[in-house]
Design a protein around this motif. Structure first.
Motif, mmCIF file in Angstrom:
data_model
loop_
_atom_site.group_PDB
_atom_site.id
_atom_site.type_symbol
_atom_site.label_atom_id
_atom_site.label_comp_id
_atom_site.label_asym_id
_atom_site.label_seq_id
_atom_site.Cartn_x
_atom_site.Cartn_y
_atom_site.Cartn_z
ATOM 1 N N PRO A 101 103.805 71.200 -24.604
ATOM 2 C CA PRO A 101 103.660 70.235 -23.508
ATOM 3 C C PRO A 101 104.926 70.147 -22.661
ATOM 4 N N ALA A 102 104.747 69.975 -21.356
ATOM 5 C CA ALA A 102 105.859 69.893 -20.413
ATOM 6 C C ALA A 102 106.211 68.434 -20.144
ATOM 7 N N THR A 103 107.509 68.162 -20.069
ATOM 8 C CA THR A 103 107.993 66.806 -19.785
ATOM 9 C C THR A 103 108.312 66.666 -18.296
ATOM 10 N N GLU A 104 108.621 65.441 -17.882
ATOM 11 C CA GLU A 104 109.031 65.226 -16.490
ATOM 12 C C GLU A 104 110.307 65.992 -16.179
ATOM 13 N N THR A 105 111.181 66.165 -17.185
ATOM 14 C CA THR A 105 112.410 66.945 -16.991
ATOM 15 C C THR A 105 112.078 68.383 -16.620
ATOM 16 N N HIS A 106 111.093 68.961 -17.316
ATOM 17 C CA HIS A 106 110.673 70.323 -16.983
ATOM 18 C C HIS A 106 110.095 70.394 -15.576
ATOM 19 N N ILE A 107 109.283 69.405 -15.227
ATOM 20 C CA ILE A 107 108.649 69.400 -13.912
ATOM 21 C C ILE A 107 109.691 69.360 -12.809
ATOM 22 N N LEU A 108 110.714 68.517 -12.971
ATOM 23 C CA LEU A 108 111.793 68.445 -11.986
ATOM 24 C C LEU A 108 112.558 69.760 -11.913
ATOM 25 N N LYS A 109 112.837 70.346 -13.081
ATOM 26 C CA LYS A 109 113.609 71.592 -13.128
ATOM 27 C C LYS A 109 112.914 72.710 -12.383
ATOM 28 N N TYR A 110 111.604 72.837 -12.535
ATOM 29 C CA TYR A 110 110.881 73.963 -11.965
ATOM 30 C C TYR A 110 110.275 73.672 -10.595
ATOM 31 N N SER A 111 110.471 72.464 -10.082
ATOM 32 C CA SER A 111 109.990 72.142 -8.737
ATOM 33 C C SER A 111 110.955 72.687 -7.688
ATOM 34 N N ARG A 112 110.431 73.020 -6.531
ATOM 35 C CA ARG A 112 111.292 73.479 -5.446
ATOM 36 C C ARG A 112 112.281 72.374 -5.103
ATOM 37 N N GLN A 113 113.546 72.755 -4.947
ATOM 38 C CA GLN A 113 114.576 71.771 -4.648
ATOM 39 C C GLN A 113 115.714 72.420 -3.876
ATOM 40 N N ASP A 114 116.394 71.617 -3.085
ATOM 41 C CA ASP A 114 117.587 72.095 -2.394
ATOM 42 C C ASP A 114 118.710 72.274 -3.404
ATOM 43 N N ARG A 115 119.582 73.243 -3.139
ATOM 44 C CA ARG A 115 120.768 73.454 -3.963
ATOM 45 C C ARG A 115 122.005 73.140 -3.128
ATOM 46 N N LYS A 116 122.983 72.525 -3.762
ATOM 47 C CA LYS A 116 124.217 72.138 -3.082
ATOM 48 C C LYS A 116 125.420 72.622 -3.886
ATOM 49 N N MET A 117 126.512 72.897 -3.189
ATOM 50 C CA MET A 117 127.780 73.189 -3.846
ATOM 51 C C MET A 117 128.501 71.865 -4.083
ATOM 52 N N ILE A 118 128.844 71.596 -5.338
ATOM 53 C CA ILE A 118 129.520 70.355 -5.685
ATOM 54 C C ILE A 118 130.722 70.653 -6.579
ATOM 55 N N THR A 119 131.669 69.724 -6.640
ATOM 56 C CA THR A 119 132.877 69.898 -7.449
ATOM 57 C C THR A 119 132.911 68.875 -8.566
ATOM 58 N N GLU A 120 133.000 69.373 -9.786
ATOM 59 C CA GLU A 120 133.092 68.526 -10.966
ATOM 60 C C GLU A 120 134.535 68.540 -11.460
ATOM 61 N N THR A 121 135.243 67.423 -11.303
ATOM 62 C CA THR A 121 136.609 67.332 -11.810
ATOM 63 C C THR A 121 136.578 67.107 -13.320
ATOM 64 N N ALA A 122 137.720 67.306 -13.949
ATOM 65 C CA ALA A 122 137.808 67.067 -15.390
ATOM 66 C C ALA A 122 137.488 65.614 -15.719
ATOM 67 N N LYS A 123 137.911 64.688 -14.856
ATOM 68 C CA LYS A 123 137.655 63.262 -15.095
ATOM 69 C C LYS A 123 136.173 62.944 -14.984
ATOM 70 N N ILE A 124 135.514 63.482 -13.955
ATOM 71 C CA ILE A 124 134.077 63.252 -13.807
ATOM 72 C C ILE A 124 133.334 63.812 -15.014
ATOM 73 N N TYR A 125 133.782 64.987 -15.481
ATOM 74 C CA TYR A 125 133.136 65.557 -16.669
ATOM 75 C C TYR A 125 133.280 64.626 -17.860
ATOM 76 N N ARG A 126 134.496 64.165 -18.132
ATOM 77 C CA ARG A 126 134.730 63.303 -19.307
ATOM 78 C C ARG A 126 133.991 61.973 -19.196
ATOM 79 N N ASP A 127 134.021 61.387 -18.023
ATOM 80 C CA ASP A 127 133.500 60.026 -17.866
ATOM 81 C C ASP A 127 131.987 59.963 -17.673
#
Length: 306
Positions: A101-127
């Protein structure tokens, strides 16, 4: 030229199972009135499978399937070959993956979506990002543990190194047709459960990383004659599709999803960064990557809700 009725096949020039293209060399008769009878010229035929129809009535291709052939399953993932006309067991029209069975997470993952370039700092990762990763249920990657424990896909395992610290298994990626060497695509999945992603890698993991690299460079030419050591590409995704450390292994010519800048990190570069630049390089670095806006991490990093 009005038809291909006189085309005489000579050889295959190129093929790409990912792009679904085939390039053939052959000959065609000259139609010029001044040409000698029976004279021909070389011709190149570029063939590409057309895209599925997008109209609602036609996009449900399942009603056209005549035969289904199961090629395996693991937890919620199931793989099939399908024929649109009967009697095509050896040359199926479609290769299908089913998540059930597929979850809502799967549905979102495989749905058409825009992609963006983003920056993940070490602090954002930790927090923000790390707490989200730590909350992911083990059941979401039960299929990985089924493989590591020898419960599923045992027939697909090409290599197993069982050392508790440097152990890993190698098997074909489900996207590879297991035939075309120029599109070779394998996965090396670590036996260790304490490395979730690139961010966790430290000096103590160098033996694992080097073992994967060295054994793969020896394994691939042995298992797949015709693929040389310098034609093997190894990389790690960030963010990965699942948070259990694994390495993607492809032929250098393979145009596979996720092998581009903004998602892939070469294994050799990862080793160099930890060994020669900073033992905690990936704990400290700001990492810029492409991510679909439906991915939960997109909102955690940018603060935006789509």
């Amino acid at each position: 030229m009005h038809s291909l009725s006189g085309f005489v096949f000579v050889r295959v020039l190129n093929q790409d199972p990912v792009l679904k293209t085939l390039t053939l060399l052959g000959t065609l008769p000259l139609s010029d009135a001044t040409a000698e009878a029976g004279s021909t010229q070389q011709a190149i035929l570029l063939i590409e499978k057309t895209h599925f129809a997008v109209q609602s009535a036609e996009s449900d291709i399942t009603h056209r399937i005549s035969e289904l052939f199961s090629t395996g399953s693991n937890d919620i993932y199931h793989w099939w070959n399908a024929a649109l006309t009967s009697g095509q067991t050896n040359d199926p029209d479609l290769k299908m993956s089913v998540i059930f069975p597929a979850t809502e997470t799967h549905i979102l993952k495989y749905s058409r979506q825009d992609r963006k370039m983003i920056t993940e700092t070490a602090k954002i990762y930790r927090d923000a990002v790390l707490p989200w990763i730590e909350c992911q249920p083990r059941s979401r990657i039960q299929w990985v543990y089924n493989i590591l424990d020898g419960l599923k896909e045992t027939e697909n395992v090409l290599f197993r190194h069982s050392d508790p610290d440097t152990g890993f298994i190698v098997l074909p990626d489900s996207k590879w047709d297991k035939r075309t060497l120029s599109s070779l695509y394998l996965l090396a999945i670590s036996q260790r459960t304490d490395i979730r992603s690139l961010r966790d890698l430290r000096t103590q993991h160098l033996p694992l990383l080097k073992t994967i690299r060295d054994k793969i460079l020896a394994l691939v030419p042995e298992k797949f004659p015709g693929v040389a050591e310098d034609e093997v590409r190894m990389f790690v995704h960030y963010h990965p599709s699942y948070y259990h450390f694994h390495v993607h292994i492809t032929h250098v010519s393979a145009m596979v999803p996720g092998s581009t800048v903004g998602q892939s990190h070469l294994l050799d570069t990862i080793i160099d960064n930890i060994e020669d630049i900073d033992p905690e390089y990936y704990a400290k670095a700001s990492i810029r990557y492409a991510l679909g806006v439906n991915h939960p991490v997109y909102g955690l990093v940018t603060g935006k809700k789509i």
